[in-house]
Every structure is written in structure tokens, then in C-alpha cells.
Design a protein around this motif. Sequence first.
Motif, short mmCIF file in Angstrom:
data_model
loop_
_atom_site.label_atom_id
_atom_site.label_comp_id
_atom_site.label_asym_id
_atom_site.label_seq_id
_atom_site.Cartn_x
_atom_site.Cartn_y
_atom_site.Cartn_z
N UNK A 90 29.99 -3.81 -7.99
CA UNK A 90 31.03 -3.86 -7.50
C UNK A 90 30.68 -4.49 -6.32
N UNK A 91 30.17 -3.75 -5.30
CA UNK A 91 30.26 -3.84 -3.83
C UNK A 91 28.86 -3.63 -3.66
N UNK A 92 28.28 -4.34 -2.53
CA UNK A 92 27.20 -3.35 -1.89
C UNK A 92 26.83 -3.86 0.17
N UNK A 93 26.53 -2.92 0.76
CA UNK A 93 26.42 -3.10 1.75
C UNK A 93 25.82 -2.59 2.62
N UNK A 94 25.06 -3.43 2.96
CA UNK A 94 23.57 -2.76 4.56
C UNK A 94 23.84 -2.62 5.91
N UNK A 95 23.88 -1.01 5.61
CA UNK A 95 23.95 -0.75 7.25
C UNK A 95 22.16 0.34 7.93
N UNK A 96 22.31 0.16 8.99
CA UNK A 96 21.07 0.73 9.73
C UNK A 96 21.84 2.07 10.06
N UNK A 97 20.76 3.30 9.58
CA UNK A 97 21.23 4.47 10.14
C UNK A 97 19.81 4.90 11.26
N UNK A 98 20.37 6.57 12.51
CA UNK A 98 19.45 6.77 13.04
C UNK A 98 17.70 7.53 12.31
N UNK A 99 18.63 8.27 11.34
CA UNK A 99 18.23 8.51 10.20
C UNK A 99 16.78 8.60 9.88
N UNK A 100 17.32 7.34 8.38
CA UNK A 100 16.44 6.67 7.39
C UNK A 100 16.85 5.17 7.61
N UNK A 101 17.32 5.37 9.06
CA UNK A 101 16.60 3.33 8.83
C UNK A 101 18.00 2.56 8.12
N UNK A 102 17.54 1.52 7.60
CA UNK A 102 18.60 1.00 6.84
C UNK A 102 18.12 1.59 5.40
N UNK A 103 19.97 1.74 4.87
CA UNK A 103 20.93 2.18 3.30
C UNK A 103 21.53 0.56 2.63
N UNK A 104 21.68 1.19 2.05
CA UNK A 104 22.23 0.08 0.87
C UNK A 104 23.74 1.32 0.87
N UNK B 38 22.42 14.21 7.52
CA UNK B 38 21.97 14.31 6.41
C UNK B 38 22.61 13.49 5.50
N UNK B 39 22.93 12.36 4.98
CA UNK B 39 23.50 11.54 3.65
C UNK B 39 24.08 12.12 1.84
N UNK B 40 23.46 13.65 2.19
CA UNK B 40 23.59 14.26 1.13
C UNK B 40 24.74 15.79 1.72
N UNK B 41 24.93 15.22 2.96
CA UNK B 41 25.93 16.61 3.54
C UNK B 41 27.96 15.84 3.20
N UNK B 42 27.81 14.19 2.60
CA UNK B 42 29.14 13.91 2.17
C UNK B 42 29.72 14.94 1.73
N UNK B 43 30.96 14.59 1.91
CA UNK B 43 32.03 14.91 0.99
C UNK B 43 33.34 14.20 1.24
N UNK C 60 10.30 2.69 12.82
CA UNK C 60 10.35 2.24 11.93
C UNK C 60 12.14 1.39 12.92
N UNK C 61 13.02 2.70 13.15
CA UNK C 61 14.34 0.91 13.52
C UNK C 61 13.67 -0.02 14.95
N UNK C 62 12.58 -0.31 15.85
CA UNK C 62 12.36 -0.42 16.67
C UNK C 62 11.85 -1.93 15.89
N UNK C 63 10.68 -1.61 14.89
CA UNK C 63 10.03 -2.99 14.37
C UNK C 63 11.09 -3.28 13.80
N UNK C 64 12.35 -2.62 12.96
CA UNK C 64 12.79 -3.21 11.41
C UNK C 64 13.81 -3.99 13.04
N UNK C 65 14.10 -4.20 13.60
CA UNK C 65 14.73 -5.32 14.24
C UNK C 65 14.45 -6.00 15.13
N UNK C 66 13.41 -6.18 15.70
CA UNK C 66 11.95 -6.93 16.07
C UNK C 66 12.09 -8.04 14.76
#
Length: 316
Positions: free
Chosen positions: A75-89, A155-160, A3-9
Amino acid sequence: MERRTLLRGLAVGAVAAPAATLLGTAAARAAGSYYVATAEQVSNRILVFDKSKAFSNANVHWSFAAGGGSWSNLSDVKFRETSAQGWIALMTASGGRVGIVNVTGKKHTGTGDLSWTAAPGGNPHAIERIPTNGSVVVASSAGHLTVYAPSSVSRLGSLAKVQTVGLPGAHGVLWDPTTKLLWAIGKGVVKGYTVHGSHRSTRLAYSGKHVNLGSDNLGHDLQPDYSNRNRMLCTATHGTYEISTAGGKVSVRKASSETRVKALCRHSSGETVSVRADNKGARTWGSPTVRLSKSPDRTRSGAEFYKVRIWSARYE
């Protein structure tokens, strides 16, 4: 194909469009044609539109519905690409919550789709993710940055929560891959922080680099300039500013004396996108209009836009 390769293209001008396959978007667009993401506070949704089309319900490209309560007043949004999840907001709400949702799975998302959420306190105004490290930093206008670090980067859910850093008037955060600093804007200053450690040992430290905006000048928005990797854009009480990081030196230039600018971005084509508070209605800090410097402005009746962003996962 991964998916990451596809999205970059799937590029939109110089800006990738993550949901192109999912949503049936054209694989490529001419320079200057792109999507923008808005934080709209009346419906309390993140709404993404093609900037060349009317900002109507029929033209919503992607959305996140926050509901109310502690998720009120996005009040804010940013989009970032991750290795495990692809794009996240990554999103913040003045009601007190911050969170992350996967972008590529669904066209319309809500709080039930959140991969992670927290309550940093103090009117959260901005959020950023540190690449490779996986940590997240939130700026709260009550005067602090909050660092959340993962036990596992994938694992995004492991953030503390691991650290709180004082910064009076904290309103914006932005990671800069060129300087390898996390920049934050507060009352009268934009400061650069180094990121040390990994996983739960991650910590911020002031780098010694900063620019002064004036003690009575409350900083507001801080964004990349996609037309120049050595420049950031910021807004404050007394105007808009360009911050240069060329050659390892940091300097600031006042770009305009326009007040009440709540969001300011510049696309790789050179077009600026902004929101200026209209001092009307229940949300005097918002506006129903997104302004474009080289295209017709876009107005959505009954809306109160607070932030606008280029639809891109790029940091610069």
C-alpha cells in the motif's frame, strides 16, 4: 569515493537515481525524464520503471517482491537516504506488515532482504522516516500512527515501538524539512506533529497546525510537490488538494473534484503522476494505468497499481 557522494552525483533531472552505477543507468537525463515506483498488488511487488518506457518485465529498474500473507496488498513505498545504508525503501502492506529494505545492494529484492519489519496493526497505509533521528512513523487506517525508534540510528534492525498516536482514518505521513513537522492525513484533516527526543525517547506531539478538508472527506494520499518545497499534495474522497506551508502559515486549496485518486505526485518538471481507481475487478481501489500529465499514460496488462511515487529520496 563514498557511495553517498556517488549517488548524489547521479541525477535524473532534479531527482537522484540511487542504483545508477549498480544497474548501468545513464548518469544524467534530461529534465522530465525520470523513474517512478509503483505498488502493484496483483503480483504484490514494488516495481520501478522509467516513465518513458513500457511498463514491461524487461524494463523493471528495481523491485521488491512481498509474497503474501501479512505482506499482501502493498500500500505504500518511500525512498530515503541514510548515512549508514545509503538508499533504503520503506514499505507498508494492508495485510499488516511494514518493513525496510536496502535499495542499492540488489536489483531484485524480497522479504528475505528486509533489514527491519513490524506489524503495527490496523491496515498499514503509509510510512515515513525522520531524518537524522532515524525514527519511523506508520499510519494505519484503523485510526492511529505508530512510532518506532532506534537504539542506534545507524542500525535499522534496532527500531522498536515507542508510541501510538490516535488519528481517525490515518492514511498518509510525510516529513517536511521546511516546517520541521511530520504531517499526517486522516479523516477530514491534515495535522502537523513535532518530533521530540532521540533514540527510544522519541515522541510525536501535535503542533497545533492543521488544515480541515471537511468532516466527511476521508484523506488518502499525502506527498511532496517536487516543483515547490512549500507545497504538499493530498487526495481525499471529494478531490485533490494543494497544501501551502509558505511563510510558516498553512492553508489548503482544492485543485480538482476528481474522485478515487489513490496517488498523486508532481515531478520537479511540473508533470503530475497519479493513479485513479477504476472500480473494476477484485481490487476496485486499483488500476492497471499510471497517468502522466505531460507524457503518454502507462498501462500494464493485468496489473492493479495502488500507489505511485517519484523515484527520489528527497523529502521535498
